[in-house]
Design an enzyme around this catalytic site. Sequence first.
Site, short mmCIF file in Angstrom:
data_model
loop_
_atom_site.label_atom_id
_atom_site.label_comp_id
_atom_site.label_asym_id
_atom_site.label_seq_id
_atom_site.Cartn_x
_atom_site.Cartn_y
_atom_site.Cartn_z
N SER A 53 -12.10 -47.51 -17.71
CA SER A 53 -13.25 -47.31 -17.16
C SER A 53 -14.69 -47.49 -18.12
CB SER A 53 -13.52 -45.29 -17.05
OG SER A 53 -14.85 -44.66 -17.08
N TYR B 103 -12.66 -37.30 -19.45
CA TYR B 103 -12.59 -37.82 -18.88
C TYR B 103 -12.82 -39.03 -20.20
CZ TYR B 103 -12.87 -41.97 -15.21
OH TYR B 103 -12.80 -43.05 -14.57
#
Length: 173
Positions: free
Chosen positions: A58, A71
């Site tokens: 990501s 995350y």
Amino acid sequence: TLAASVAGVLHVGEVVDTSDADWRRVFAVNADGVFHVGRALARVMSPRRQGAIVTVSSNAAGVPRHGMAAYAASKAAATMFTRCLGLELAPLGIRCNIVAPGSTLTPMQTGMWEDEQGAARVIAGNPATYKAGIPLRKLATPEDIAQAVMFLLSEQAGHVAMSDLYVDGGATL
């Protein structure tokens, strides 16, 4: 042998509100899962002295996100693990790379939206939470991410190793 590691889960919440269980669950999938898959692939590919591995991480691995510490940290771990694995495997002719998507139109993304204006808010950004918008003015599609993965797995990327390809419409600025 060509392989991609694509699993990911999200926990949204400020650090003070993130439980130990939430933290462990996110790391179990996003970091531990990449480790287990990468190690297994390395064991298969090493004797063959060929292959390509792509980890879908990501852009949050390199750019902080408000309310997304677990995350972002887990994706940073997955990214660095893949680069280290790539350093170990490159002498064997095995390429390891990372695709780092930004906001992508998936259930993970839409699950964070409050209403039908969610996409517009993501694209515009939010200066109050230090979130940049998306200069390309659109969310990625899963196909956009898949095409980047396929490129890195292909012979067209035959000399690309340990790279981190951001596919985020310019969101990382």
